[in-house]
Design an enzyme around this catalytic site. Structure first.
Site, PDB file in Angstrom:
ATOM      1  N   TYR A 267      36.516   5.992 -32.023  1.00  0.00           N
ATOM      2  CA  TYR A 267      37.621   6.134 -32.962  1.00  0.00           C
ATOM      3  C   TYR A 267      37.142   6.871 -34.216  1.00  0.00           C
ATOM      4  O   TYR A 267      36.941   6.266 -35.276  1.00  0.00           O
ATOM      5  CB  TYR A 267      38.177   4.760 -33.349  1.00  0.00           C
ATOM      6  CG  TYR A 267      38.780   3.992 -32.210  1.00  0.00           C
ATOM      7  CD1 TYR A 267      40.060   4.276 -31.748  1.00  0.00           C
ATOM      8  CD2 TYR A 267      38.068   2.970 -31.584  1.00  0.00           C
ATOM      9  CE1 TYR A 267      40.628   3.570 -30.703  1.00  0.00           C
ATOM     10  CE2 TYR A 267      38.620   2.261 -30.521  1.00  0.00           C
ATOM     11  CZ  TYR A 267      39.898   2.563 -30.089  1.00  0.00           C
ATOM     12  OH  TYR A 267      40.455   1.855 -29.040  1.00  0.00           O
TER      13      TYR A 267
ATOM     14  N   GLU B 143      37.063   2.340 -24.558  1.00  0.00           N
ATOM     15  CA  GLU B 143      38.155   2.474 -25.522  1.00  0.00           C
ATOM     16  C   GLU B 143      37.976   3.801 -26.237  1.00  0.00           C
ATOM     17  O   GLU B 143      36.860   4.138 -26.640  1.00  0.00           O
ATOM     18  CB  GLU B 143      38.140   1.373 -26.586  1.00  0.00           C
ATOM     19  CG  GLU B 143      38.708   0.034 -26.202  1.00  0.00           C
ATOM     20  CD  GLU B 143      38.913  -0.853 -27.445  1.00  0.00           C
ATOM     21  OE1 GLU B 143      39.209  -0.300 -28.529  1.00  0.00           O
ATOM     22  OE2 GLU B 143      38.766  -2.070 -27.324  1.00  0.00           O
TER      23      GLU B 143
ATOM     24  N   ASN C  22      34.929  -8.571 -27.443  1.00  0.00           N
ATOM     25  CA  ASN C  22      35.421  -7.276 -27.888  1.00  0.00           C
ATOM     26  C   ASN C  22      34.801  -6.911 -29.240  1.00  0.00           C
ATOM     27  O   ASN C  22      34.987  -7.616 -30.230  1.00  0.00           O
ATOM     28  CB  ASN C  22      36.951  -7.315 -28.045  1.00  0.00           C
ATOM     29  CG  ASN C  22      37.497  -6.019 -28.608  1.00  0.00           C
ATOM     30  OD1 ASN C  22      37.257  -4.940 -28.072  1.00  0.00           O
ATOM     31  ND2 ASN C  22      38.216  -6.106 -29.719  1.00  0.00           N
ATOM     32  N   GLU C  23      34.017  -5.845 -29.248  1.00  0.00           N
ATOM     33  CA  GLU C  23      33.469  -5.212 -30.453  1.00  0.00           C
ATOM     34  C   GLU C  23      32.640  -6.132 -31.344  1.00  0.00           C
ATOM     35  O   GLU C  23      32.919  -6.312 -32.531  1.00  0.00           O
ATOM     36  CB  GLU C  23      34.596  -4.559 -31.259  1.00  0.00           C
ATOM     37  CG  GLU C  23      35.340  -3.508 -30.463  1.00  0.00           C
ATOM     38  CD  GLU C  23      36.346  -2.702 -31.265  1.00  0.00           C
ATOM     39  OE1 GLU C  23      36.691  -1.594 -30.829  1.00  0.00           O
ATOM     40  OE2 GLU C  23      36.791  -3.194 -32.328  1.00  0.00           O
TER      41      GLU C  23
ATOM     42  N   TRP D  13      42.553  -8.928 -22.195  1.00  0.00           N
ATOM     43  CA  TRP D  13      42.019 -10.072 -22.936  1.00  0.00           C
ATOM     44  C   TRP D  13      42.048 -11.338 -22.094  1.00  0.00           C
ATOM     45  O   TRP D  13      43.079 -11.705 -21.516  1.00  0.00           O
ATOM     46  CB  TRP D  13      42.817 -10.309 -24.195  1.00  0.00           C
ATOM     47  CG  TRP D  13      42.691  -9.365 -25.339  1.00  0.00           C
ATOM     48  CD1 TRP D  13      43.443  -9.408 -26.496  1.00  0.00           C
ATOM     49  CD2 TRP D  13      41.783  -8.255 -25.532  1.00  0.00           C
ATOM     50  NE1 TRP D  13      43.066  -8.391 -27.351  1.00  0.00           N
ATOM     51  CE2 TRP D  13      42.046  -7.679 -26.780  1.00  0.00           C
ATOM     52  CE3 TRP D  13      40.771  -7.705 -24.744  1.00  0.00           C
ATOM     53  CZ2 TRP D  13      41.338  -6.582 -27.262  1.00  0.00           C
ATOM     54  CZ3 TRP D  13      40.076  -6.601 -25.209  1.00  0.00           C
ATOM     55  CH2 TRP D  13      40.351  -6.058 -26.457  1.00  0.00           C
TER      56      TRP D  13
ATOM     57  N   TRP E 197      42.453   3.832 -24.515  1.00  0.00           N
ATOM     58  CA  TRP E 197      43.214   2.837 -25.287  1.00  0.00           C
ATOM     59  C   TRP E 197      44.496   3.533 -25.746  1.00  0.00           C
ATOM     60  O   TRP E 197      44.429   4.492 -26.499  1.00  0.00           O
ATOM     61  CB  TRP E 197      42.428   2.362 -26.512  1.00  0.00           C
ATOM     62  CG  TRP E 197      43.158   1.298 -27.263  1.00  0.00           C
ATOM     63  CD1 TRP E 197      44.160   1.472 -28.180  1.00  0.00           C
ATOM     64  CD2 TRP E 197      42.969  -0.115 -27.150  1.00  0.00           C
ATOM     65  NE1 TRP E 197      44.619   0.259 -28.634  1.00  0.00           N
ATOM     66  CE2 TRP E 197      43.898  -0.728 -28.013  1.00  0.00           C
ATOM     67  CE3 TRP E 197      42.124  -0.915 -26.385  1.00  0.00           C
ATOM     68  CZ2 TRP E 197      44.000  -2.117 -28.153  1.00  0.00           C
ATOM     69  CZ3 TRP E 197      42.215  -2.286 -26.532  1.00  0.00           C
ATOM     70  CH2 TRP E 197      43.129  -2.881 -27.406  1.00  0.00           C
TER      71      TRP E 197
END
Length: 383
Positions: free
Chosen positions: A276, A313, A193-194, A81, A344
Site C-alpha cells: 500500500y 494484499e 493480520n499485519e 477472517w 485486496w
C-alpha cells in the site's frame, strides 16, 4: 540444495469461464520449494481477500455468489477472517469476553456460520486462508486479549510476550484448528493480520523488537503444527525487512518484523507481504515503481529461503492510476517468479446490496475485474 522455482515460459492462454467447475480435490495443498502443489501437480494461488464473508450476516446463497464471483476471475484462493472479538454479543462473532474469561461461539452466529463459509467455498472450488487475529482493533484483535486479561491500556506488544495472553490465544486457535484439521477447503492458517510492535492504540512497552515477534511466531506456528499436520501455516505480515544498512521504516526492523528471519522458521510454510504505497508514504517519486521493487525484494527472499511467498494484499484507489499500476504489479509477480497473489479486496453485488467498499473493492464487470481474469490465466500458464 536444489531450488525449485515457480517460473516457466508463458504460453498463449484462452480462458473459458463457462466450462463446468471441477470438483474440489480431497487432498491438502502442500508447499514444495517455492511452489504449492495439490495431488502432486502445481497449485496456483490467485484470488482475493474477502474478510467480510463470514461476518456480515450473509445468507448461504450470498456466500455462494461471493465465491462464484471470485472463481470467475480465475481465483483459486480467498483470504478471510477467522476472528471477531467482542465484549457484547451482537451479530456474527467468534469469541465473547467477560472480564478475563472468554467463550468461543460455536453456534449459528459463530463457528457454525463459518461452516457455511467453508461449504460455499468448497462448492466453488475455492480454498481458504484463515487469519486468526488482527493487529488492529477492527473486529477486536490483539488489544482485546491484552485489555481483558491484563487491564485496559496495557501495552499492545504484551500480546507477544505475556504467558496468560499467549495461553488464551492458543486456546482460541486450538478450537479453530482442531475443528477444521481434516478439512481440505482450508488452504492454511495465518497467525495474525499485519503484526507489528504497535497497534491501533499508542500503548507499547518500549521493549518490543524483531526478536520478540519472531520468537512468538516460532511458538505459535509450532503450536499449530502440533495440532494439525495437514495444513500450511503462514504469518500474515506486511513484509517489513530488517536490514542493518537501512534507516527506512520498511527496511530497518522498526516495525518489529524481520521478514527474512520469519520466513526461515521451520514451522512457517509460506511467506506473505502487503503493498500500500500511498498509505505508507511511498508514493513519490512513483508508487508504482516503489511497489514493483517491493515485489522484487520479496521474490529475492523467496528464492534465498526456497519457500513460497504470496503478495496477499495490495491496493491503490481508482483515482491513483489503479489499472496501470495493477498491470505493472501483476506482470512483476508473474514474470519475476513470485509464487502467488491475492488482491485486496473482492466485491459482489448481492440481493441485499453491494458488499463493503473501502475504496479498493473490485466488483464484477469492472476494468480491474477483467484484468484479474487476464492475469490469473497468465499465472496459471506459468505454473
Amino acid at each position: 540444495m536444489k531450488l525449485k522455482a515457480c517460473l516457466f515460459t508463458l504460453a498463449s492462454v484462452t480462458v473459458s469461464l463457462s466450462k463446468p467447475m471441477p470438483r474440489q480435490s480431497t487432498s491438502f495443498v502442500k508447499a514444495d520449494g517455492q511452489c504449492f502443489t495439490l495431488d502432486g501437480q502445481p497449485y496456483t494461488v490467485f484470488g482475493s481477500n474477502s474478510y467480510w464473508v463470514g461476518l456480515s450476516g450473509l445468507t448461504t446463497d450470498e456466500m455462494h455468489v461471493t465465491f462464484k464471483d471470485i472463481a470467475e476471475t480465475g481465483g483459486t484462493t480467498v483470504r478471510t477472517w477467522g476472528f471477531n472479538e467482542v465484549t457484547s454479543a451482537s451479530g456474527d462473532y467468534y469469541q465473547l469476553w467477560n472480564g478475563s474469561t472468554s467463550i468461543i461461539n460455536c453456534g449459528s452466529t459463530g463457528l457454525g456460520n463459518f461452516d457455511n463459509v467453508v461449504a460455499a467455498a468448497k462448492a466453488e472450488n475455492i480454498r481458504l486462508i484463515v487469519t486468526l487475529t488482527n493487529n488492529w482493533s477492527d473486529y477486536g484483535g490483539m488489544d482485546v486479549y491484552v485489555n481483558q486479561i491484563l487491564g485496559e491500556g496495557q501495552p499492545h506488544d504484551y500480546f507477544y510476550s505475556n504467558p496468560e495472553v499467549i495461553a488464551a490465544f492458543q486456546n482460541y486457535v486450538k478450537v479453530w484448528v482442531e475443528r477444521y484439521a481434516d478439512e481440505p477447503t482450508i488452504f492454511g492458517w495465518e497467525l495474525v493480520n499485519e503484526p507489528r510492535c504497535t497497534g491501533s492504540t499508542s500503548a507499547t512497552s518500549g521493549n518490543c523488537t524483531t526478536t520478540t515477534i519472531t520468537d512468538w511466531v516460532k511458538t505459535m506456528s509450532a503450536y499449530i503444527k502440533s495440532l494439525d499436520s495437514n495444513h500450511l501455516v503462514g504469518l500474515g505480515d506486511e513484509g517489513w525487512f530488517n536490514w542493518s544498512n537501512s534507516t527506512d521504516f520498511a527496511f530497518d526492523g522498526s516495525q518489529g518484523i524481520d521478514f527474512d528471519a520469519n520466513l526461515a522458521i521451520d514451522t512457517i510454510d509460506f511467506g506473505t507481504f502487503h503493498l500500500y504505497p500511498y498509505s505508507w508514504g511511498k508514493e513519490t517519486p512513483s508508487a508504482m515503481v516503489w511497489g514493483q521493487e517491493w515485489i522484487e525484494n520479496h521474490h529475492n527472499a523467496q528464492a534465498t529461503c526456497n519457500k513460497p511467498v504470496l503478495m496477499e494484499e495490495f491496493g491503490v484507489s481508482a483515482g491513483q492510476n489503479q489499472t496501470t499500476t495493477y498491470k505493472n504489479w501483476y506482470s512483476t509477480v508473474i514474470n519475476g517468479g513470485l509464487t502467488g497473489v491475492l488482491i485486496w479486496q473482492a466485491g459482489s453485488n448481492l440481493t441485499s446490496g453491494p458488499t463493503p467498499n473501502d475504496g479498493f473493492t473490485i466488483y464484477p464487470d469492472t476494468p480491474v475485474y477483467y484484468l484479474e481474469q487476464q492475469y490469473s490465466a497468465q499465472l496459471g500458464a506459468r505454473n
